[in-house]
Each structure stands twice: as structure tokens, then as C-alpha cells.
Design a protein around this motif. Sequence first.
Motif, short mmCIF file in Angstrom:
data_model
loop_
_atom_site.label_atom_id
_atom_site.label_comp_id
_atom_site.label_asym_id
_atom_site.label_seq_id
_atom_site.Cartn_x
_atom_site.Cartn_y
_atom_site.Cartn_z
N LYS A 31 56.88 30.49 50.51
CA LYS A 31 55.88 31.30 49.83
C LYS A 31 56.41 32.72 49.69
N PRO A 32 56.54 33.25 48.49
CA PRO A 32 57.03 34.62 48.33
C PRO A 32 55.91 35.64 48.56
N VAL A 33 56.30 36.88 48.77
CA VAL A 33 55.34 37.98 48.85
C VAL A 33 55.47 38.79 47.57
N THR A 34 54.41 38.85 46.79
CA THR A 34 54.45 39.52 45.49
C THR A 34 53.82 40.90 45.52
N ALA A 35 53.16 41.27 46.63
CA ALA A 35 52.44 42.55 46.75
C ALA A 35 51.40 42.70 45.64
N GLY A 36 50.74 41.60 45.31
CA GLY A 36 49.72 41.62 44.28
C GLY A 36 48.79 40.44 44.41
N TRP A 37 48.00 40.22 43.38
CA TRP A 37 46.98 39.17 43.39
C TRP A 37 47.57 37.78 43.69
N ILE A 241 47.75 37.89 28.83
CA ILE A 241 47.10 37.19 29.94
C ILE A 241 45.63 37.06 29.56
N LYS A 242 45.33 36.05 28.77
CA LYS A 242 43.96 35.90 28.27
C LYS A 242 43.00 35.57 29.39
N CYS A 243 43.46 34.80 30.37
CA CYS A 243 42.72 34.60 31.61
C CYS A 243 43.73 34.17 32.67
N GLY A 244 43.39 34.37 33.94
CA GLY A 244 44.30 33.98 35.01
C GLY A 244 43.83 34.52 36.35
N LYS A 245 43.82 33.66 37.34
CA LYS A 245 43.48 34.06 38.70
C LYS A 245 44.76 34.18 39.53
N ASN A 246 44.79 35.20 40.38
CA ASN A 246 45.93 35.40 41.27
C ASN A 246 47.24 35.52 40.49
N ASN A 381 34.42 57.25 41.85
CA ASN A 381 35.06 57.90 42.99
C ASN A 381 35.48 56.93 44.09
N GLU A 382 35.03 55.70 44.02
CA GLU A 382 35.44 54.67 44.98
C GLU A 382 35.96 53.46 44.22
N LYS A 383 36.87 52.76 44.82
CA LYS A 383 37.45 51.59 44.17
C LYS A 383 36.34 50.59 43.84
N PRO A 384 36.31 50.10 42.59
CA PRO A 384 35.20 49.23 42.17
C PRO A 384 35.26 47.81 42.74
N TRP A 385 36.36 47.46 43.38
CA TRP A 385 36.48 46.17 44.06
C TRP A 385 37.47 46.33 45.21
N LYS A 386 37.34 45.48 46.20
CA LYS A 386 38.18 45.58 47.38
C LYS A 386 39.48 44.82 47.18
N ILE A 387 40.59 45.52 47.33
CA ILE A 387 41.91 44.89 47.17
C ILE A 387 42.17 43.98 48.36
N PRO A 388 42.40 42.67 48.14
CA PRO A 388 42.48 41.73 49.25
C PRO A 388 43.89 41.50 49.79
N TYR A 389 44.91 42.08 49.17
CA TYR A 389 46.30 41.81 49.56
C TYR A 389 46.95 43.09 50.08
N ASN A 390 48.09 42.94 50.72
CA ASN A 390 48.83 44.08 51.26
C ASN A 390 49.80 44.62 50.21
#
Length: 420
Positions: A31-37, A241-246, A381-390
Motif C-alpha cells: 500500500k503506497p502513501v499518497t499524502a492525500g485522499w 475527474i467528473k466523479c471519484g472517491k479517494n 475562517n475554518e476548514k469546511p471539512w476535516k482532512i482525514p489523512y496525514n
Amino acid sequence: MKKLLFTSAAFFASAFLFAAPAQLTVKSGEKPVTAGWADMGSLSYASKNVIVIDDSTYSSPEAKRKAFTNAIASGSVSSSSINDKAALILVYGTVDLSDGKVSDKDHSYFDEFDSATHKRKHGDFMYDIGSNKTIIGARAAKVAYGGLRIKARDGVLKNVIIQNISFWDAHGSTEYDTKVPEYSSKKASADQLVIEGTEDKSTKARYIHIPENIWIDHCSFSDGVCVDLDRNFNHDGALDIKCGKNVTVSFCEFTNHDKVTLSGSSDKFITPDEREVTFHDNYYHGCVQRMPRTRGGYFHLYNNVFDEIGTKNNSGASLGPGVGAQFIVENNYFGKHAGYILRASDNSKPGTPSFYKIYVSGNKPELNGNNAENFLSHKVNEKPWKIPYNYVLKSADEAKASVVSEAGSGAKVILDGKEL
């Protein structure tokens, strides 16, 4: 730092990054680490079923193309059926998706129209990628004169990794002959790489099948020697990217292209969780707009570099958030722009759920009411969603120094301890 010469087609061919001083370390099956979704899914490199696409194995361009397009669809060079069979596909040199019908010097294949209807005679060269496919390029790997598609049709299409590939001139024909006055505004629909799903026909505002767990990394995207940034008739998206999760897009170079990335194909698609995309450490230069242009989605942009954006006759803008978009924009470097850095398109009313939100921090320069159209009413002024990855942030200046040299194809690839 590479110098940009907007009027020279030769520049785009010669300065395109085929030798980025980067190294990719790949361990099959891991499993690679992509630092993203993409870190939030079950993304992993394929193993065991290794397919090599090179000139020594396939003596003709057509045979090489067929082996490649079969492999990315089915995990076998002998079948074009799209399936979930895992495969690690190694690409060396150029794959001509047009089978020799198009070249840098000759695009006339796409200039043929029916004399009576004025409709185009030839469709785009588009080929599908199936689930569980890892595509890695080496030795100046290039996919030319057509496009690739990651599309969820019947169920989930998932686990696709594409690294170190140069996507070159996905030329296409306009839908109708633009020399005929009534069709003068028609354009091509050819994408270099597109991620899309299957629309729900009952609502026409949602997707019933959505691709998941996708990483596009250290790839290059360009229209090749074609320079038509003022009015791009023969190219559509570079990476749509018309749609896509992660989905993570990282360390890619985009140059000599008008409409780079569209995410969400119309204002009907405002549901955020249908588009979860991270863009980081990408280098956009000599482009015009849509980096990205979005509708509903959770978008995180950090440590990207945008420079020499827009032309005198087509000013464009780097960022294009739209209805339902939730943007987090951190530590990006925004260089020269012919117009705004951000131009938005959102007909929602303030206070409604679909009114787009944007959080900004650490960018250079920071977005404000002068360089970003209609910005102040959408800024939060605050992030509109919580970033779940490192992820780890560089400063905008550090990003400028590193990304320009590291982004794009041409990296050295170490696969299971051996250099390709």
C-alpha cells in the motif's frame, strides 16, 4: 527554473519534463502513501502479474498499442474485456494510441467531415482502464495521440495507480466542422485522462457507480507541439475527474493546455462526497484555466505551483470553484497570471448548503478580493471539512523551489529493489 516562451511550439516539446530529477520506489503488492485522499481507501500496487510493454517485445506500433490497451483493460495482452484482474503494467517508450493515424506533424485525420451533415468522420481514440491496474512508465514512457478512461460502469471501479507517464497531445476532432458558420463554436471532446462514473438516470444529479482509490503521480500532461491556448478547438480536458472517491493527484506537470481539470460535469452535481480529491505538489505552467474547475466535492490543494497562467486573449484563472464545492487551499505558490487567480461560478445564494466555501492559508500571494473574483463572500475562517489523512506542508516558497524540478514524468523507477 524553466523559461516560458508562449509563442514557441518548440518550447513545449523541448521543455516538457522528460527527465525530472525524482526517484520512485515501488514495492509490488504494498500500500503506497499518497499524502492525500487515496490514503483513505484500499489502494495497493499490483503484484505477480507483471506485463512489459516495450519495443523489443512488440515490433510494430499497432501491436504495442494493442498489447498496452488490452493490458490496462483486462490484465492480459490478449483480451480487451474490462475486468478486475490485477496487473502491474510496465511501459517503455511511446505508445501511439492512434495506430499511426496522427503524428506531431500531421493531424489531418481529425479534419475530415461529412460534406452533407458537417459532422466529424472520426471519433476520439479512447481506451479504458480496469480495476486493480498499476501502470508505471520508464525510459521516456509516453502515451500519445489519444486518451485513457477510468470509468465505473457496473459497480465500483477501484484501485488504479498511474505513475511516470507522459500524456501527449490527445488530439481530437470538433463535433462539427467549425469552418461552417453555424458550428463555429463547436469543440472537441478528447480528454488525455478522465475519471468518471455512471449517472443515475432517475435523478440526473447523482452517480450510481463511482471510481474509488485512484492515484495519479509523477505524470506529465501536454498538448505536445500544438499551441492553441487562445481557443482550444482540438483538445478538451488534460485530467478530468467528473466523479471519484479517494483520489490523489501528486507531483504532476501540466503545461501547454487550456482546460486542465473539470470535476463535476454540470451544476446538477453538487453532492460533495461524490468527489474527494487531493492535488499536491503539482506544477501548472503555460496553462489557462480549470486547475481545477469544480462543482460539489471535498477538494484539498496544497504545495502546488501555478505560473504563467492565461494569455492575452484568454485570461482564464487557476482555480474555479463552483456550486457545492468545499475548498481547502494551503501553501500554494501563485506566480504570473494574465487575469484572476480564482474565478468562480456559483449561482447559489449565500447561506444555502450549495454556496461554495473556500479556506485559504499560507499561499503566496494569499487570495483576496483583488486577485480572486467574488472571493470574500465565500471565504471561511475554518476548514469546511476535516482532512482525514496525514500530510506535511512546505511553505509556498519551498514548494516553488522543489516542485518545479520534481514534478512530471521522467523519474528513475526502482521496482522491488531494481532500477527499470
